[in-house]
Design an enzyme around this catalytic site. Structure first.
Site, PDB file in Angstrom:
ATOM      1  N   ARG A 100      59.320  68.547  11.525  1.00 49.80           N
ATOM      2  CA  ARG A 100      58.200  67.829  10.916  1.00 49.80           C
ATOM      3  C   ARG A 100      57.560  66.902  11.943  1.00 49.80           C
ATOM      4  O   ARG A 100      58.149  65.901  12.349  1.00 49.80           O
ATOM      5  CB  ARG A 100      58.658  67.019   9.702  1.00 49.80           C
ATOM      6  CG  ARG A 100      57.517  66.209   9.075  1.00 49.80           C
ATOM      7  CD  ARG A 100      57.826  65.704   7.681  1.00 49.80           C
ATOM      8  NE  ARG A 100      58.816  64.641   7.654  1.00 49.80           N
ATOM      9  CZ  ARG A 100      59.127  63.941   6.550  1.00 49.80           C
ATOM     10  NH1 ARG A 100      58.534  64.232   5.391  1.00 49.80           N
ATOM     11  NH2 ARG A 100      60.054  63.002   6.581  1.00 49.80           N
ATOM     12  N   ASP A 127      63.903  55.785   4.063  1.00 47.11           N
ATOM     13  CA  ASP A 127      63.031  56.023   5.200  1.00 47.11           C
ATOM     14  C   ASP A 127      61.707  55.318   4.932  1.00 47.11           C
ATOM     15  O   ASP A 127      61.607  54.491   4.027  1.00 47.11           O
ATOM     16  CB  ASP A 127      62.866  57.518   5.487  1.00 47.11           C
ATOM     17  CG  ASP A 127      62.037  58.258   4.433  1.00 47.11           C
ATOM     18  OD1 ASP A 127      61.546  57.614   3.482  1.00 47.11           O
ATOM     19  OD2 ASP A 127      61.880  59.484   4.560  1.00 47.11           O
TER      20      ASP A 127
END
Length: 574
Positions: free
Chosen positions: A189, A475
């Protein structure tokens, strides 16, 4: 050494930006490329002249398209801030109503029952690939603090992983980590379109972060990946933070450009798009259509989606969220989003991936650990029964339980694309997708937001982007929810209606909460760690963002300048 974005003066920058030859101890760069990050011989194997030329070519070809896409985001925000609502675009109704399908799913990624995610750190990559998951998504985005060291070491690590040579010696445990014979499929990603890479300048402006991440990885790994992992396809990617199909079209063009450069077939590169912004849920067909030769589905990026709901409706006082712990998949707008994503993906012949299980094992409390695992199983059972083809886990300890749930409910099929069409979801409306979440707001919700936001940001500033807090792996997405919710509650002086006392959120109350929560953090982490960490700096940044008159688009974009470190050419000192 400087942390200023303007480290070089104009004259010096003109001399450096265009240097086509290497300087002693420096990188060998093509014309127009200037590297301002620390020199390292390992990094130089990634930052080769050919690789940098490929990244520069991508930047030059697509930078104006990206700038226009970012302007379109600003226009959409102005529209929402003026009272408008996102919705299905009448101009693309023919795409939504058409009978087209995406290219067939490659056999290498037909089975994606459980995917694990994590930053591009060396030990993490080995453990994740060995975890028993079907896919590992290696992250340059929300789980990584984008320091120069993290980004470049991440590229080195991925190259070693694709080549099968990656190993890690943990001297403290006297253990060497290596890859098993059977490993997960690797997806990468890159960062979102909005993030710059300010350690690399191209033609006098910062590189586009995602084109650096994608370009360097693709350049070095496409050939080996297609042999060792992709069965003739690949590399594979996850694409974050898109808001509409225009942004998907840019990615599709980037992929076609990369395939042409590498001399590989069109459609070799495959990507799953995270539907993690509220505007994108109304463009799922259109996003898949733009990427139809390169798509392997969509994913419910549910934490960022909640963040986006608040951000989209920042000027709508009638759309305030309850405590973040109450905004789960049981909320109508969240369930509608999941159901429509499944129906859309299966209609177009690709995977519909479920959301993240952020829980991590609670080693010192077996009872609490079992209760948490039961919640995970319940969530995953809901996903597979709804028709999701697979799901995400943040920790290897969750994988066996999640795999069991999906395997028991998939009738020995690698996915549910053909068997769970979810035509019932065709009746989902704009109102369903925008329904206001129900629930109460409490002082504990405000406290938790503040505590999580400050601790996450403190870790991010010191180079860690994936942080275990209160038995969850946090996160940037969960920190973003904390920030924007605090901002929204402060802006509208909301009443904390779940406490029975009717207190309103004011700057004075927030200031007191911040003070008390910082003291609690110091007690929890210990005085020495608190002093060595960047908790005070994080507190200032987080408090400023929560009380700003105008909401910052992204926490990490605002904080990025704090981790950009420019080195003079030829300097290799940390």
């Amino acid at each position: 050494m400087s942390m200023s974005m303007g480290y070089y003066g104009d004259t010096a920058m003109k001399k450096l930006a265009g240097a086509g030859n290497s300087v002693a101890g420096g990188y060998d760069v093509p014309e127009g490329v200037d590297i301002r990050g620390r020199f390292d011989e390992q990094f130089a194997k990634i930052l080769t002249k050919d690789a940098l030329m490929f990244v520069a070519d991508l930047q030059r070809e697509f930078r104006n398209h990206v700038k226009y896409a970012m302007e379109c985001r600003k226009e959409a925000k102005m529209r929402y801030n003026s009272g408008g609502l996102p919705g299905f675009d009448p101009a693309t109704k023919n795409v939504r109503d058409g009978d087209w399908v995406c290219a067939a799913v490659p056999a290498a990624v037909a089975d994606r029952r459980v995917e694990i995610t994590g930053p591009v750190e060396r030990k993490m990559i080995i453990n994740a690939l060995n975890s028993g998951a079907k896919v590992f998504m290696a992250d340059f985005e929300d789980a990584l603090s984008p320091t120069w060291e993290n980004l470049m070491k991440g590229q080195v690590n991925l190259k070693d992983a694709v080549n099968g040579t990656i190993s890690f010696e943990d001297k403290a445990r006297n253990r060497v980590y290596k890859l098993n014979d059977e490993i997960a499929k690797l997806f990468v990603r890159p960062r979102g379109w909005h993030l710059p890479e300010s350690h690399i300048f191209i033609d006098g402006e910062p590189a586009i972060g995602c084109l650096v991440d994608f370009g360097l990885y693709f350049h070095h790994n496409h050939a080996a990946f297609r042999k060792t992992q992709g069965q003739g396809y690949g590399p594979f990617f996850y694409l974050p933070k898109m808001e509409n199909s225009r942004e998907a079209r840019i990615w599709n063009n980037v992929f076609e450009r990369a395939e042409k450069m590498a001399g590989i077939e069109k459609g070799s590169i495959r990507a799953t798009v995270l539907i993690e912004t509220l505007p994108a849920v109304f463009q799922m067909d259109e996003i898949l259509y733009e990427l139809r030769d390169h798509s392997v589905g969509l994913n419910c990026g549910r934490w960022d989606y909640i963040f986006s709901y608040v951000k989209t409706f920042q000027a709508h006082p009638n759309r305030l969220l309850p405590d973040r712990v109450l905004v789960g998949m049981g909320q109508h707008f969240m369930r509608s989003y999941s159901d429509l994503l499944i129906r859309t993906c299966h209609r177009r012949g690709v995977h519909a991936m479920g959301g993240m299980a952020a829980q991590i094992p609670i080693r010192d409390d077996p009872v609490a650990n079992e209760a948490a695992l039961e919640l995970v199983k319940k969530d995953k059972l809901r996903e597979v029964r709804a028709g999701h083809d697979g799901t995400w886990a943040a920790h290897p300890g969750l994988i066996p339980a999640i795999m069991d749930v999906f395997t028991a409910n998939m009738n020995n099929s690698p996915n549910l694309i053909e068997t769970m069409k979810r035509e019932d979801a065709s009746t989902i409306t704009e109102d369903d997708l925008l329904q206001i979440p129900r629930g109460v707001r409490t002082i504990e919700g405000l406290r938790l937001n503040t505590r999580v936001g400050i601790q996450y940001l403190a870790a991010w500033l010191t180079g860690t982007g994936s942080v275990p807090l209160y038995n969850l792996m946090e996160d940037a997405a969960t920190a973003e929810i904390s920030r924007v919710q605090n901002w929204q509650w402060l802006k509208y002086r909301v009443e904390l209606d779940g406490d029975g006392v009717g207190v309103r959120v004011t700057p004075e109350l927030f200031g007191k909460v911040v003070e008390e929560e910082v003291a609690r953090i110091e007690r929890e982490v210990g005085r020495e760690r608190f002093k060595k960490g960047m908790y005070k700096e994080a507190c200032k940044i987080f408090s400023r963002q929560c009380t700003a008159p105008v909401l910052d688009d992204f926490l990490t974009l605002n904080a990025y300048n704090y981790i950009v470190i420019h080195h003079p050419r030829g300097s290799s000192k940390l």
